[in-house]
Enzyme design. Structure first.
Site, PDB file in Angstrom:
ATOM      1  N   HIS A  57       0.851  -1.183   0.000  1.00  0.00           N
ATOM      2  CA  HIS A  57       0.000   0.000   0.000  1.00  0.00           C
ATOM      3  C   HIS A  57       0.892   1.240   0.000  1.00  0.00           C
ATOM      4  O   HIS A  57       1.915   1.280   0.680  1.00  0.00           O
ATOM      5  CB  HIS A  57      -0.897  -0.018   1.243  1.00  0.00           C
ATOM      6  CG  HIS A  57      -1.900   1.073   1.276  1.00  0.00           C
ATOM      7  ND1 HIS A  57      -1.576   2.377   1.643  1.00  0.00           N
ATOM      8  CD2 HIS A  57      -3.231   1.094   0.999  1.00  0.00           C
ATOM      9  CE1 HIS A  57      -2.652   3.120   1.584  1.00  0.00           C
ATOM     10  NE2 HIS A  57      -3.673   2.375   1.200  1.00  0.00           N
ATOM     11  N   ASP A  76       0.905   4.157   1.404  1.00  0.00           N
ATOM     12  CA  ASP A  76       1.260   4.711   2.715  1.00  0.00           C
ATOM     13  C   ASP A  76       2.221   3.797   3.461  1.00  0.00           C
ATOM     14  O   ASP A  76       3.119   4.255   4.169  1.00  0.00           O
ATOM     15  CB  ASP A  76       0.007   4.948   3.560  1.00  0.00           C
ATOM     16  CG  ASP A  76      -0.900   6.014   2.983  1.00  0.00           C
ATOM     17  OD1 ASP A  76      -0.373   6.962   2.347  1.00  0.00           O
ATOM     18  OD2 ASP A  76      -2.129   5.903   3.141  1.00  0.00           O
ATOM     19  N   LYS A  77       2.045   2.493   3.298  1.00  0.00           N
ATOM     20  CA  LYS A  77       2.931   1.545   3.973  1.00  0.00           C
ATOM     21  C   LYS A  77       4.311   1.497   3.312  1.00  0.00           C
ATOM     22  O   LYS A  77       5.318   1.251   3.992  1.00  0.00           O
ATOM     23  CB  LYS A  77       2.297   0.155   3.987  1.00  0.00           C
ATOM     24  CG  LYS A  77       1.287  -0.016   5.093  1.00  0.00           C
ATOM     25  CD  LYS A  77       1.980  -0.119   6.439  1.00  0.00           C
ATOM     26  CE  LYS A  77       1.278   0.709   7.472  1.00  0.00           C
ATOM     27  NZ  LYS A  77       2.133   1.103   8.574  1.00  0.00           N
ATOM     28  N   GLU A 128      10.181  11.803   7.108  1.00  0.00           N
ATOM     29  CA  GLU A 128       8.906  11.662   6.403  1.00  0.00           C
ATOM     30  C   GLU A 128       9.177  11.272   4.946  1.00  0.00           C
ATOM     31  O   GLU A 128      10.132  11.767   4.336  1.00  0.00           O
ATOM     32  CB  GLU A 128       8.124  12.977   6.431  1.00  0.00           C
ATOM     33  CG  GLU A 128       7.973  13.596   7.808  1.00  0.00           C
ATOM     34  CD  GLU A 128       7.126  12.778   8.746  1.00  0.00           C
ATOM     35  OE1 GLU A 128       6.364  11.899   8.267  1.00  0.00           O
ATOM     36  OE2 GLU A 128       7.214  13.005   9.966  1.00  0.00           O
ATOM     37  N   GLU A 157      14.164  15.870   9.790  1.00  0.00           N
ATOM     38  CA  GLU A 157      15.304  16.361  10.553  1.00  0.00           C
ATOM     39  C   GLU A 157      16.109  15.199  11.121  1.00  0.00           C
ATOM     40  O   GLU A 157      15.513  14.221  11.618  1.00  0.00           O
ATOM     41  CB  GLU A 157      14.817  17.239  11.714  1.00  0.00           C
ATOM     42  CG  GLU A 157      13.952  18.413  11.290  1.00  0.00           C
ATOM     43  CD  GLU A 157      12.521  18.017  10.971  1.00  0.00           C
ATOM     44  OE1 GLU A 157      12.004  18.467   9.926  1.00  0.00           O
ATOM     45  OE2 GLU A 157      11.938  17.252  11.743  1.00  0.00           O
ATOM     46  N   LYS A 206      -5.644  -4.586   0.371  1.00  0.00           N
ATOM     47  CA  LYS A 206      -6.328  -4.140   1.588  1.00  0.00           C
ATOM     48  C   LYS A 206      -7.289  -5.239   2.033  1.00  0.00           C
ATOM     49  O   LYS A 206      -7.835  -5.977   1.196  1.00  0.00           O
ATOM     50  CB  LYS A 206      -7.107  -2.844   1.335  1.00  0.00           C
ATOM     51  CG  LYS A 206      -6.252  -1.676   0.873  1.00  0.00           C
ATOM     52  CD  LYS A 206      -7.083  -0.443   0.559  1.00  0.00           C
ATOM     53  CE  LYS A 206      -7.556   0.232   1.826  1.00  0.00           C
ATOM     54  NZ  LYS A 206      -8.208   1.546   1.519  1.00  0.00           N
ATOM     55  N   PHE A 230      -8.202  -4.104 -10.784  1.00  0.00           N
ATOM     56  CA  PHE A 230      -7.280  -3.431  -9.867  1.00  0.00           C
ATOM     57  C   PHE A 230      -5.855  -3.778 -10.319  1.00  0.00           C
ATOM     58  O   PHE A 230      -5.150  -4.532  -9.676  1.00  0.00           O
ATOM     59  CB  PHE A 230      -7.540  -3.891  -8.428  1.00  0.00           C
ATOM     60  CG  PHE A 230      -6.746  -3.165  -7.368  1.00  0.00           C
ATOM     61  CD1 PHE A 230      -5.892  -2.107  -7.652  1.00  0.00           C
ATOM     62  CD2 PHE A 230      -6.855  -3.569  -6.040  1.00  0.00           C
ATOM     63  CE1 PHE A 230      -5.163  -1.467  -6.670  1.00  0.00           C
ATOM     64  CE2 PHE A 230      -6.132  -2.930  -5.035  1.00  0.00           C
ATOM     65  CZ  PHE A 230      -5.285  -1.885  -5.344  1.00  0.00           C
ATOM     66  N   ASP A 268      -1.904   5.867  -6.251  1.00  0.00           N
ATOM     67  CA  ASP A 268      -2.272   6.840  -5.225  1.00  0.00           C
ATOM     68  C   ASP A 268      -1.004   7.255  -4.498  1.00  0.00           C
ATOM     69  O   ASP A 268      -0.128   6.422  -4.240  1.00  0.00           O
ATOM     70  CB  ASP A 268      -3.262   6.209  -4.236  1.00  0.00           C
ATOM     71  CG  ASP A 268      -3.897   7.222  -3.302  1.00  0.00           C
ATOM     72  OD1 ASP A 268      -3.711   8.436  -3.515  1.00  0.00           O
ATOM     73  OD2 ASP A 268      -4.589   6.797  -2.365  1.00  0.00           O
ATOM     74  N   ALA A 269      -0.867   8.507  -4.154  1.00  0.00           N
ATOM     75  CA  ALA A 269       0.305   8.965  -3.414  1.00  0.00           C
ATOM     76  C   ALA A 269       0.297   8.382  -2.004  1.00  0.00           C
ATOM     77  O   ALA A 269      -0.757   8.154  -1.410  1.00  0.00           O
ATOM     78  CB  ALA A 269       0.332  10.488  -3.350  1.00  0.00           C
ATOM     79  N   ARG A 328       0.071   7.781   7.760  1.00  0.00           N
ATOM     80  CA  ARG A 328      -1.363   7.922   7.470  1.00  0.00           C
ATOM     81  C   ARG A 328      -2.174   6.681   7.849  1.00  0.00           C
ATOM     82  O   ARG A 328      -3.391   6.672   7.663  1.00  0.00           O
ATOM     83  CB  ARG A 328      -1.584   8.235   5.992  1.00  0.00           C
ATOM     84  CG  ARG A 328      -1.337   9.675   5.659  1.00  0.00           C
ATOM     85  CD  ARG A 328      -2.134  10.141   4.452  1.00  0.00           C
ATOM     86  NE  ARG A 328      -1.824   9.420   3.230  1.00  0.00           N
ATOM     87  CZ  ARG A 328      -2.020   9.902   2.017  1.00  0.00           C
ATOM     88  NH1 ARG A 328      -2.525  11.121   1.866  1.00  0.00           N
ATOM     89  NH2 ARG A 328      -1.733   9.198   0.944  1.00  0.00           N
ATOM     90  N   LYS A 329      -1.532   5.650   8.372  1.00  0.00           N
ATOM     91  CA  LYS A 329      -2.255   4.424   8.719  1.00  0.00           C
ATOM     92  C   LYS A 329      -2.082   4.091  10.194  1.00  0.00           C
ATOM     93  O   LYS A 329      -1.756   2.973  10.577  1.00  0.00           O
ATOM     94  CB  LYS A 329      -1.776   3.273   7.821  1.00  0.00           C
ATOM     95  CG  LYS A 329      -2.253   3.396   6.381  1.00  0.00           C
ATOM     96  CD  LYS A 329      -3.753   3.221   6.280  1.00  0.00           C
ATOM     97  CE  LYS A 329      -4.286   3.448   4.875  1.00  0.00           C
ATOM     98  NZ  LYS A 329      -4.366   4.873   4.527  1.00  0.00           N
ATOM     99  N   LYS A 358      10.397   7.815  13.201  1.00  0.00           N
ATOM    100  CA  LYS A 358      10.814   8.520  14.414  1.00  0.00           C
ATOM    101  C   LYS A 358      11.755   7.657  15.242  1.00  0.00           C
ATOM    102  O   LYS A 358      11.492   6.465  15.467  1.00  0.00           O
ATOM    103  CB  LYS A 358       9.590   8.899  15.249  1.00  0.00           C
ATOM    104  CG  LYS A 358       8.635   9.838  14.526  1.00  0.00           C
ATOM    105  CD  LYS A 358       7.374  10.099  15.329  1.00  0.00           C
ATOM    106  CE  LYS A 358       6.414  11.017  14.563  1.00  0.00           C
ATOM    107  NZ  LYS A 358       5.149  11.235  15.287  1.00  0.00           N
ATOM    108  N   LYS A 373      11.314   9.992  20.580  1.00  0.00           N
ATOM    109  CA  LYS A 373       9.982  10.539  20.324  1.00  0.00           C
ATOM    110  C   LYS A 373       8.956   9.683  21.064  1.00  0.00           C
ATOM    111  O   LYS A 373       8.773   8.508  20.743  1.00  0.00           O
ATOM    112  CB  LYS A 373       9.657  10.554  18.834  1.00  0.00           C
ATOM    113  CG  LYS A 373      10.213  11.736  18.064  1.00  0.00           C
ATOM    114  CD  LYS A 373      11.696  11.699  17.890  1.00  0.00           C
ATOM    115  CE  LYS A 373      12.187  12.772  16.925  1.00  0.00           C
ATOM    116  NZ  LYS A 373      13.659  12.781  16.830  1.00  0.00           N
ATOM    117  N   ASP A 423       5.831   9.670  20.935  1.00  0.00           N
ATOM    118  CA  ASP A 423       4.788   9.134  20.065  1.00  0.00           C
ATOM    119  C   ASP A 423       5.018   7.643  19.840  1.00  0.00           C
ATOM    120  O   ASP A 423       4.070   6.856  19.794  1.00  0.00           O
ATOM    121  CB  ASP A 423       4.803   9.837  18.698  1.00  0.00           C
ATOM    122  CG  ASP A 423       4.068  11.152  18.708  1.00  0.00           C
ATOM    123  OD1 ASP A 423       3.275  11.376  19.635  1.00  0.00           O
ATOM    124  OD2 ASP A 423       4.306  11.970  17.809  1.00  0.00           O
TER     125      ASP A 423
END
Length: 405
Positions: free
Chosen positions: A16, A18-19, A44, A57, A177, A245, A253-254, A259-260, A280, A284, A286
């Site tokens: 995917h 995003d992955k 990123e 960074e 998916k 598909f 798709d970008a 995002r997941k 990260k 961090k 998060d």
């Protein structure tokens, strides 16, 4: 807490878009931590048709100096790492090919103003890399103490990816998916009411006998992954419900890092603080605090102290001690939730060195290149193996039971 309901979770494959971005970002984290365990990384990634762009960074010995000068050979290693990730996922398509895609590296030095808050100095301990709230969760629905809907969604895609890589399912392409809906009765999963799988495929597998072969294959995977008692004649299957598909991944798709986050965590069965993990370094919170709260919640459930447990923790940037700790066992606890909060504080202090960013990093041994493997099929519910997934161990059960005795 409701006991009778329908609940759904989704997962997305390593292919995917995003992955793909998450895996690239975490591969860069691993590269830098392999050079300097104290490296600071916020990487990123954006992917689109024939293009990968890095931004963010960094700071670390043997990586980049404060003026933004790369150490010898590092820029080349970064590009090679990016291309290797794309190749290993399986993208060698006209619209996204590991060897010919355009690559741009926009990483730059970490802000000195962030560094001054995070770094230890004098009497000041290492502070949190940002403010935020993080959640950990565990339940007894599966052997890995994960929500069943997400657990099965991940397992379907893991099996399909393994078959694609081995050649057992040559008609599959990387972007896939899944979605699993279960009916719960008495708080336990009793039936799968709907299964959704959309998979990128080789040309011609959207009609005729080829389409039948693909559909039968997916049904076979589902039958092997989901327990037979949950599958019934009333289970509804949606396999490639939009039809063809063939164009998928970053060409279709970008993709962006982070995002997941619901796929990465608990499939919607627990709250999420909003921060992504991938890209990260473990200063961090998060990332590191989400890992330690999962570790603690999982051990509480594994110890039999609750069948469902949510933990929240909060931090301020530059401050080492957490601002708050909250436990909710949703009425399933064998002891009071405030007693578990006290037990967590005691056990974390004894076994980890506390719930400060440094205590978490050192206690779970997070300053290692262990993150690429986390970036597909969930950060939780995984098997601890060597240095990988230390937050999935259940080695605190005896200490927690003693602390509440």
């Amino acid at each position: 807490m409701r006991s009778d309901y329908l609940f759904t979770s989704e997962s997305v494959s390593e292919g995917h878009p995003d992955k793909v971005s998450d895996q690239i970002s975490d591969a860069i984290v691993d590269l830098f931590l392999s050079k300097d365990p104290e490296a600071r990384v916020a990487c990123e990634t954006m992917t689109t048709t024939q293009k990968v762009v890095l931004a963010g960074e960094v700071r670390g010995e043997g990586i980049m100096d404060a003026d933004g000068n790369w150490a010898p050979g590092v820029k080349e290693e970064i590009e090679a790492t990016v291309r290797d990730v794309v190749r290993e996922i399986g993208y060698a398509q006209k619209g996204f090919h590991w060897e010919t895609l355009d690559f741009a590296n926009n990483l730059h030095p970490q802000s000195a103003h962030i560094a001054q808050g995070v770094d230890a100095s004098g009497e000041k301990d290492e502070g949190a890399g940002d403010q935020g709230i993080m959640f950990g969760f565990a339940c007894d629905e599966t052997p890995d103490f994960m929500p069943a809907t997400l657990y099965y969604s991940h397992k379907i895609l893991e099996r399909m990816a393994a078959d694609r890589h081995s050649g057992a399912a040559p008609f599959l392409e990387p972007d896939t998916k899944s979605q699993v809906t279960l009916r719960f009765a008495g708080g336990k999963p009793v039936a799968a009411t709907a299964i959704v799988v959309s998979t990128q495929h080789a040309p011609g597998y959207d009609s005729g006998s080829n389409e039948t072969e693909l559909h039968n294959y997916v049904r076979g995977v589902v039958a092997e992954v989901i327990p037979a008692e949950l599958l019934t004649n009333e289970t509804v299957y949606h396999i490639n419900p939009t039809g063809r598909f063939e164009i998928g991944g970053p060409d279709g798709d970008a993709g962006l890092t982070g995002r997941k986050i619901i796929v990465d965590t608990y499939g919607g069965a627990a709250p999420h603080g909003g921060g992504a993990f991938s890209g990260k370094d473990p200063t961090k919170v998060d990332r590191s605090a989400a890992y330690v709260t999962r570790y603690l919640a999982k051990n509480i459930v594994a110890a039999g102290l609750a069948s469902r447990c949510t933990i929240q923790i909060a931090y301020a940037i530059g401050v080492s001690e957490p601002l708050s700790l909250y436990v909710d066992t949703h009425g399933t606890g064998t002891v009071a939730d405030d007693a578990l909060e006290a037990a967590i504080t005691t056990v974390a202090g004894e076994k980890l060195g506390g719930l400060t960013p440094r205590g978490i990093r050192e206690g779970l041994k997070l300053n290692k290149p262990i993150y690429r493997k986390t970036a597909a099929y969930g950060h939780f519910g995984r098997t601890p193996e060597g240095d990988l997934f230390p937050w999935e161990k259940t080695d605190l059960t005896d200490a927690l039971k003693s602390a509440v005795a």
